[in-house]
Design a protein around this motif. Structure first.
Motif, PDB file in Angstrom:
ATOM      1  N   SER A 150     -10.819  -0.386   5.319  1.00  0.00           N
ATOM      2  CA  SER A 150     -10.580   0.195   3.867  1.00  0.00           C
ATOM      3  C   SER A 150     -12.005   0.247   2.995  1.00  0.00           C
ATOM      4  CB  SER A 150      -9.816  -0.948   3.042  1.00  0.00           C
ATOM      5  OG  SER A 150      -8.337  -1.095   3.880  1.00  0.00           O
ATOM      6  N   SER A 163       0.820  -1.241  -0.094  1.00  0.00           N
ATOM      7  CA  SER A 163       0.030   0.009   0.056  1.00  0.00           C
ATOM      8  C   SER A 163       0.864   1.207   0.008  1.00  0.00           C
ATOM      9  CB  SER A 163      -0.867  -0.056   1.441  1.00  0.00           C
ATOM     10  OG  SER A 163      -0.109   0.139   2.474  1.00  0.00           O
ATOM     11  N   VAL A 221      -5.767   1.946   3.396  1.00  0.00           N
ATOM     12  CA  VAL A 221      -5.196   0.500   3.553  1.00  0.00           C
ATOM     13  C   VAL A 221      -4.030   0.647   4.376  1.00  0.00           C
ATOM     14  CG1 VAL A 221      -4.548  -1.688   2.308  1.00  0.00           C
ATOM     15  CG2 VAL A 221      -6.392  -0.359   1.335  1.00  0.00           C
TER      16      VAL A 221
END
Length: 866
Positions: A721, A646, A679
């Motif tokens: 998320s 991420s 995330v």
């Protein structure tokens, strides 16, 4: 209307016997016999008299005739036209044309008398009776005394006799409907508009006006004042010169002239508009001599004089040698004229001995040449011989070229002849009979002459077309001339333009300004005539309270506006693609601005994003390579890999903010970054929770052991998320971002940007990431004292401090910056916050894995924990 004239009755005291005395016969008259007669009321002579008094013994009233010698050409022009007509068998083949000319003396009383004379039998003054059946009066031509036009027209209407006016006659514009008159001059409105166009052409906005103090002068002011005001032209002063023919009033007239002199030459107005009768110039010739005669304070200086078509440059005999340099460079409107073939030779042949019946020529000759004829009984040394040359006279006394008024007189005679010829040839004519082949016009049918006169159209011998419009005014133009005064005081008129009546009024002025010769005072530079200096570009006019619109102050244009011309009423904004320069007088093209890959700032940010992405990839590779080592296992491998991936995507998402905004980049940049960064923060939160749970689960009898595992971490990451993803999807569905152009944030630039669509949704995304960060920071802060061998709480705490500091400073910075720097702040915040997470969480571990592998053993971790 019944008009009755009584003869003068004189009775002796104490007697009943009375005798009848008829009026004095006209001093000046000129007759030429013909079957058809044109009556003319000319204006050539002024009567100067002393004032009468009723006190004491009666005193004789002194009278003197003063001839405006230049006007004698009007009479000669008519005589020449009649000569041409009688010699041309194509115009009046069966009749001869004659004329009866009487003097009006610029006086209403004498004009009435002349009108009665011209409608009566010559030499037999019997009002309302005509004893001569051999001559038929067709029309009456009246001239320059515009105070009597309407009165003469009313009298002639009794007999249905057409009246032709050979001088400008504004008074007749408000005539009684039905009066039979025709104007041999163009419409007066054409001259007014021409004067206005001339003033605007040279940008003369502050002018003085000089008129005669009578009804016609007042009409001129009333007609021009609103017309000029609409175009921003103001009158600095309006001076009216009184008229007097009485010798005793000359002193008062000079005093009034001195006051007018002070007004003219003490004013900032460099342009003087003069409107008056044909001999009004004789009043102006006194100006250079008033300072010597009276106590005048103002000093004479150059002015631009604009004379109307009524005026001619004329002077009396005693003014011939006077200084006229004051009028050098003057501009004048004049009636269009041309010399008909043979007219110059005709003037050369004029002498008192060759003209029979001309009662005007003797006085003209004596005053023009400054001599007297021997049989006049006047005592003077210079005697006239009758052979003096007209060409030797100065221009102010007589012209050898046909003047505008003479040309109108010439055309009037031809128009009458052509109209009668057409009527005589028409089968519809019922008012014309013949007597032995000669025309005989019956008065009761004279009204039938009007339609033929109104519709007349022909080309004269000079090549000009002559016709009337629907109002009875000649369709012709005004010429514009420049007066040049030579050192020997001779005057030359140079044509520099005209007013064309065939085009719209706003385009009628045609002028060659480069050929104008200005007064020496102006050094051959077109003068200014303003109440104050121009407001130059960058400034606008600010009106002064209580002052005319031409008097104003100048105010600097406000920020964001310009003025690119002089004397603008208001400043204006540039178009969206331009911006004002510093002087606020020019619009400069704006630069298109966006965070580009081609500029140093864009290159630096792109290089930083790629470098951090490579570093993140190396860290991920290192962790995957050493996935079996205790330090990697101790920190939840899956969360570690997810966090690194991420962060890698966060660094790459920063590239979406660089380059020209497109539709797809605008849709992805905020939403992609928001989801990916959520995330990453969710992974940090999950790692923090897992560290706390792992420490709690190691205690004997703890019930938290069952929560430790990958399922909990996965649930935390997914749930957090998905909430951010839901916010982004709602954003895209309701008010998605789109490419936009910002013209207002930065003055010099056009900013290409992504409009976020909904600011609320944008800050909702940021707020949610902030919420996750705060929760993670609180948990890690509480767990910061846990043993270092079992958790990384202190590193996560420090990373959250860096993260929070970056995004807390982002909000005010983002709101205070403009243009591409706003995007720069956002990219920098993305890179710095992501780099903070990467560095604070993973660099200490990479240090142990790569540089201190001996510490990456289970025994070392347990020993450190104990």
């Amino acid at each position: 209307m019944l008009l009755i004239f009584f003869p003068h009755i004189v009775c002796k005291h104490h007697t009943i016997k009375c005798r009848i005395r008829y009026p004095h016969p006209p001093f000046h008259q000129y007759h030429q016999p013909g079957e058809l007669v044109i009556g003319v009321i000319a204006s050539q002579t002024l009567i100067i008299s002393s004032s009468a008094t009723l006190r004491g013994e009666p005193q004789p009233v002194f009278e003197e005739l003063t001839v405006v010698t230049k006007n004698y050409q009007h009479i000669l022009a008519l005589a020449f036209a009649v000569k041409e007509i009688n010699e041309n068998p194509q115009i009046l083949p069966n009749a001869t044309l004659g004329f009866h000319i009487y003097e009006s003396y610029f006086n209403a009383k004498w004009a009435y008398y002349a009108t009665i004379q011209v409608t009566s039998t010559p030499e037999r003054f019997i009002p309302n009776y005509k004893c001569d059946s051999q001559s038929n009066l067709l029309t009456v031509i009246t001239g320059l005394n515009f105070q009597t036009y309407l009165h003469v027209a009313t009298l002639l209407d009794l007999y249905k006799i057409p009246q032709l006016i050979y001088g400008p006659s504004p008074v007749m514009n408000d005539k009684t409907p039905g009066l039979p008159f025709y104007q041999m001059v163009p419409n007066e409105i054409l001259q007014y508009v021409g004067i206005r166009s001339l003033l605007l052409h040279f940008r003369w906005m502050w002018i003085g006006v000089l008129t005669r103090d009578n009804e016609t002068g007042e009409r001129f002011v009333q007609a021009t004042l609103p017309l000029f005001s609409q175009s921003g032209i103001c009158f600095a002063f309006i001076e009216k010169v009184p008229k007097t023919n009485v010798v005793s009033d000359v002193g008062g007239l000079l005093q009034r002239g001195a006051r007018i002199y002070d007004q003219i030459f003490g004013s900032q107005a460099n342009v003087i508009l003069v409107y008056g009768e044909s001999y009004f110039m004789t009043n102006l010739l006194w100006f250079p001599y008033l300072p010597e005669i009276l106590n005048v304070t103002s000093r004479i200086q150059g002015k631009v004089w604009i004379f109307t078509a009524q005026m001619e440059f004329s002077s009396f005999t005693f003014q011939r040698t006077w200084d006229i340099d004051l009028f050098h460079g003057a501009l004048s409107f004049s009636l269009h004229s041309r010399d008909p073939p043979g007219f110059h030779q005709y003037l050369q042949s004029i002498s008192p001995s060759r003209i029979a019946g001309d009662g005007f020529i003797l006085d003209f000759w004596q005053q023009a040449f400054g001599c007297v004829f021997p049989n006049t009984g006047m005592d003077k040394e210079d005697f006239c011989i009758g052979k003096e040359n007209l060409e030797s006279l100065p221009w102010s006394a007589f012209e050898m070229s046909m003047t505008g008024h003479s040309y109108c007189m010439y055309n009037a005679a031809h128009a009458i002849a052509h109209a009668f010829h057409t009527m005589s040839s028409s089968r519809l004519t019922q008012g014309t009979t013949t007597d032995r082949g000669k025309p005989k016009l019956q008065n009761q049918f004279l009204w039938q002459f009007h339609p033929f006169l109104r519709s007349v159209s022909f080309n004269n011998s000079a090549g000009d077309e002559v016709s009337f419009d629907h109002t009875g005014q000649l369709v012709a133009r005004f010429d514009i001339s420049n007066w040049i005064i030579s050192p020997n005081q001779s005057v030359h008129k140079i044509k520099i333009g005209m007013m064309d009546p065939q085009v719209p009024l706003d385009q009628a002025l045609i002028i060659n300004k480069d050929s104008v010769i200005w007064h020496h005072w102006f050094n051959q530079i077109p003068p200014l005539s303003l109440c104050n200096d121009h407001c130059y570009p960058g400034y606008s006019k600010k009106m002064k309270e209580g002052e005319p619109s031409c008097c104003y102050d100048c105010a600097l244009c406000p920020e964001g506006k310009i003025s690119n011309q002089e004397d603008m009423n208001d400043c204006f904004k540039c178009t969206d693609n331009y911006y004002p320069n510093e002087a606020r007088d020019l619009c400069i093209p704006r630069n298109i601005s966006f965070l580009s890959y081609e500029e140093p700032l864009g290159i630096s940010l792109a290089f930083s994003a790629l470098s951090l992405s490579v570093i993140t990839g190396l860290v991920l590779q290192t962790f995957m390579k050493h996935h079996n080592t205790p330090i990697v296992k101790a920190n939840n491998q899956n969360l570690t890999y997810t966090l690194l991936i991420s962060l890698l995507l966060c660094f790459l998402s920063a590239l979406l903010f660089i380059g020209q905004p497109e539709k797809w980049t605008c849709l992805l940049r905020q939403t992609a970054f928001g989801i990916v960064f959520s995330v990453a923060v969710s992974c940090v939160l999950a790692k923090t929770i897992m560290v706390v749970l792992a420490f709690t689960a190691t205690k004997p009898g703890s019930r938290m052991r069952k929560w430790v595992g990958t399922r909990l971490a996965t649930s935390i990451v997914l749930s957090c998320s998905l909430i951010q993803a839901g916010i982004c999807i709602s954003w895209l569905a309701t008010s998605p971002p789109f490419p936009d152009t910002d013209y207002h944030s930065v003055t010099e630039e056009i900013i290409l940007q992504c409009n976020e669509g909904s600011i609320t949704m944008f800050y909702s995304v940021l707020s949610y990431m902030g919420f996750l960060s705060i929760v993670s920071f609180i948990i890690t802060f509480l767990a910061r004292k846990l043993p270092d061998s079992f958790n990384e709480a202190k590193f996560i705490t420090f990373s959250m401090l860096v993260f929070g500091s970056v995004w807390l400073s982002f909000v005010p910075t983002h709101m205070s910056t403009k243009g591409k720097h706003m995007v720069t702040v956002e990219v920098f915040s993305i890179l710095s916050s992501s780099a903070g997470l990467l560095g604070c969480i993973f660099f200490p571990k990479c240090y142990i894995i790569v540089l201190k592998p001996e510490l990456n053993k289970r025994e070392q971790l347990i020993r450190r924990n104990n």
